[in-house]
Enzyme design. Sequence first.
Site, PDB file in Angstrom:
ATOM      1  N   ALA A  47     -42.064 -13.233 -39.820  1.00  0.00           N
ATOM      2  CA  ALA A  47     -42.333 -11.788 -39.401  1.00  0.00           C
ATOM      3  C   ALA A  47     -42.057 -11.577 -37.910  1.00  0.00           C
ATOM      4  O   ALA A  47     -41.725 -12.504 -37.212  1.00  0.00           O
ATOM      5  CB  ALA A  47     -43.999 -11.614 -39.616  1.00  0.00           C
ATOM      6  N   GLY A  98     -42.931 -15.769 -42.645  1.00  0.00           N
ATOM      7  CA  GLY A  98     -42.511 -14.495 -43.507  1.00  0.00           C
ATOM      8  C   GLY A  98     -41.137 -14.719 -44.250  1.00  0.00           C
ATOM      9  O   GLY A  98     -40.662 -14.219 -45.308  1.00  0.00           O
ATOM     10  N   GLU A 134     -41.667 -16.739 -47.052  1.00  0.00           N
ATOM     11  CA  GLU A 134     -42.462 -16.143 -48.172  1.00  0.00           C
ATOM     12  C   GLU A 134     -41.757 -15.046 -48.675  1.00  0.00           C
ATOM     13  O   GLU A 134     -41.985 -14.785 -50.074  1.00  0.00           O
ATOM     14  CB  GLU A 134     -43.750 -15.548 -47.236  1.00  0.00           C
ATOM     15  CG  GLU A 134     -44.759 -16.460 -46.666  1.00  0.00           C
ATOM     16  CD  GLU A 134     -45.561 -16.084 -45.936  1.00  0.00           C
ATOM     17  OE1 GLU A 134     -45.357 -15.435 -44.778  1.00  0.00           O
ATOM     18  OE2 GLU A 134     -46.837 -15.949 -46.323  1.00  0.00           O
ATOM     19  N   GLU A 136     -46.684 -20.716 -39.084  1.00  0.00           N
ATOM     20  CA  GLU A 136     -47.716 -19.775 -38.494  1.00  0.00           C
ATOM     21  C   GLU A 136     -48.922 -20.283 -37.844  1.00  0.00           C
ATOM     22  O   GLU A 136     -49.407 -19.888 -36.875  1.00  0.00           O
ATOM     23  CB  GLU A 136     -48.361 -18.979 -39.806  1.00  0.00           C
ATOM     24  CG  GLU A 136     -47.500 -17.973 -40.383  1.00  0.00           C
ATOM     25  CD  GLU A 136     -46.227 -18.161 -41.197  1.00  0.00           C
ATOM     26  OE1 GLU A 136     -46.185 -19.399 -41.441  1.00  0.00           O
ATOM     27  OE2 GLU A 136     -45.740 -17.320 -41.772  1.00  0.00           O
TER      28      GLU A 136
END
Length: 681
Positions: A66, A105, A108, A128
């Site tokens: 992210a 992310g 993911e 994370e």
Amino acid sequence: MTAINAVTDFAVEGDVGVVTIDSPPVNALSAEVRDGLAAGVAAAVADPAVTAIVLICAGRTFIAGADISEFGKPPRGMPLAEVQEVIEASPKPVVAAIHGTALGGGLEVALVAHYRVAVGSAKFGLPEVKLGLLPGAGGTQRLPRLVGAKMALDMVTTGKHIGAPAALAAGLIDAIVADLRAGAIAFARDLVATAKPLRKVRDLPVTGVEPGMFDAYRAANARAFRGFDAPEANIKCIEAAATLPFDEGMAVERRLFMGLMTGLQSKAQRYVFFAERLANKIDGLDPNAPLLPVASVGIIGAGTMGGGIAMNFLNAGVPVTIIEMKAEALDRGVATIRRNYENTAAKGRMTAEDVAARMALLTPSLDLDSLSAADLIIEAVFENMGIKQDVFGKLDRIAKPGAILASNTSYLDVDEIATATSRSESVLGLHFFSPANVMRLLEVVRGAKTAPQVLATAMATAKKIGKVAVVAGVCDGFIGNRMLSRRQEQAMALIVEGALPADVDRVLFDFGFPMGPFQMSDLAGLDIGWSAETSKGATIRDRLCEAGLRGQKNGHGFYDYDAQRNRTPSPVAEKIILDYAAEKGVNRRPIDDAEILERCLYPMVNEGAKILAEGVAQRASDIDIVWLNGYGWPVYRGGPMFWADSVGLATVADRLTHYGIEPAPLLTKLAAEGKGFTGAV
Ligand code: 3H9
């Protein structure tokens, strides 16, 4: 090729649609990247010529996570979960093609593709936890469905990366290819040709779940996870994946993610991520200016410090000449380096060839003249101005023009050291922390005349040897030790006024430090800088040393130590403290934990404010990086300056005044303006 948006292209290669993300530096999932991914896949789905889809990235890496800089800001663009829904629901197989690092992310996103291929050098991770978070886009629910519960636990709670071969063996990826684009397209075509099903990770069972495994994992890692919120939340998510249907597990993940995201710990850890990178930047210096070469290094002093410093360079493949005055000391120093490497090899973290290769880069010498060709010379001799100036005077005659001359001093005036040379522009401080081969921090001390190029080269060299470097100006103790002195003063005062060493240590340990100041003194040795000849019994430390207490090394200090180094408070030390207090006429009183904490930490913050105002540190976050990497400040509290901001500077100033300490002008000013040091809280 069609441009989908500013960071996304779509091309059709025969019957395969290729969606390419190109958003430097690391293809983080910004609003544009998310929108581009969804629109790119939608375009591929809508194109009748396309039978399979490849997701690939340009530049140095696949999506690295992210976009952390978007966190805490108003949402823009398509939410990641909706983008993932578009990919996973595609009626045509989607293949993620991975190079560089697929992190957070990014991984993911790859996990909602139906298949994953990668080049052999690719790395995978859900880091994370290092940002005080958990993988909030289904990572905790999908990862264990591919790699099993145990490996997923390890990956989410440590944030460690795994390489492509391990990922292939674990089932995280489906193939390793040599040419990423061509290999991924061929893989996609083969899926269609052999009519492979659309494999959705969410539909797979979690494997490797054993009774009691989660509690056993918690117990085994209690020490490493102490104080942190995120590891436990990550464990709970994997537990949910193992015990609940997919959608319910996702709900648990979402709830716990939001809890972490809005908390102070994650805010601190995200701040640290950027602070660490910022520390490497020097105000007013062109980041692209050419650097000096550092192809060979000379180190003067083969003691603990010199030897540890040498190992950093040997590890990075840089040849080192190490100097001592006596053959015996030189042999001892070299033997210690070898033994350190052999111990590492015995633990399986290095091969015998690695040991040999490193030792082959090391040239021991008794002759300072052998440093005449070195690009960088680091002096690590006894901490005494006269001795250091003598060494630098000799170096001035020996070192080649342009060589960088560095002192590893931890307190002394680098400008004064530089006056022993005719080239102050080449002189600076490189303050390593002990053990120098382990500790990440390096204070790079900029002298009044240090040339910008010398400074920039030192910073780049620090990065090369894996250090986190912070620029400091010249002053007594630079950033770290100058603040530490304030804490030491208070810790000593507290034990005279009524606390005991174990009280002070417990409070700081509970705050999150690995150990308190008295344990630290015992570990370092109480007699550092003390001598029996000159001792006047004026301080508690003098008296402990006079009584034969030396710290851990002889089993007696503020604590007594058994053979396993378990400690119990020392009755001898306690008596010395009580006698000292009585002699000074101090009426000892009970001191509560809050006072211990405030008096140990607020004066440090106050000193930090002075350091900032004087320009000794470039920015408040640099001070935090020093304390996080050199002194074990708990990362989830962001460093002393971030922490002070979170407490509120008005409170810090009030309490300092309450304890009779004058708040620094900068602290008073910011407190009055309702501001903080870092602007991050
Ligand atoms: C996440 O994904 C949450 C999701 O689970 C949930 C969502 C709902 N964002 O490190 P470098 C910048 S959390 C923004 O020097 P390297 C960095 O600041 C995220 N910026 O390069 C730097 O900028 P500058 C999980 C980022 O080659 C530049 O890129 N992902 C991000 O040594 C170069 O970085 C992570 O935690 C980012 N995510 O290492 C991965 N990443 O040049 C974090 C980097 O202005 N990133 N930047 O100083 C890394 O570990 C390393 O950057 C990486 C490259 C290994 C990728």
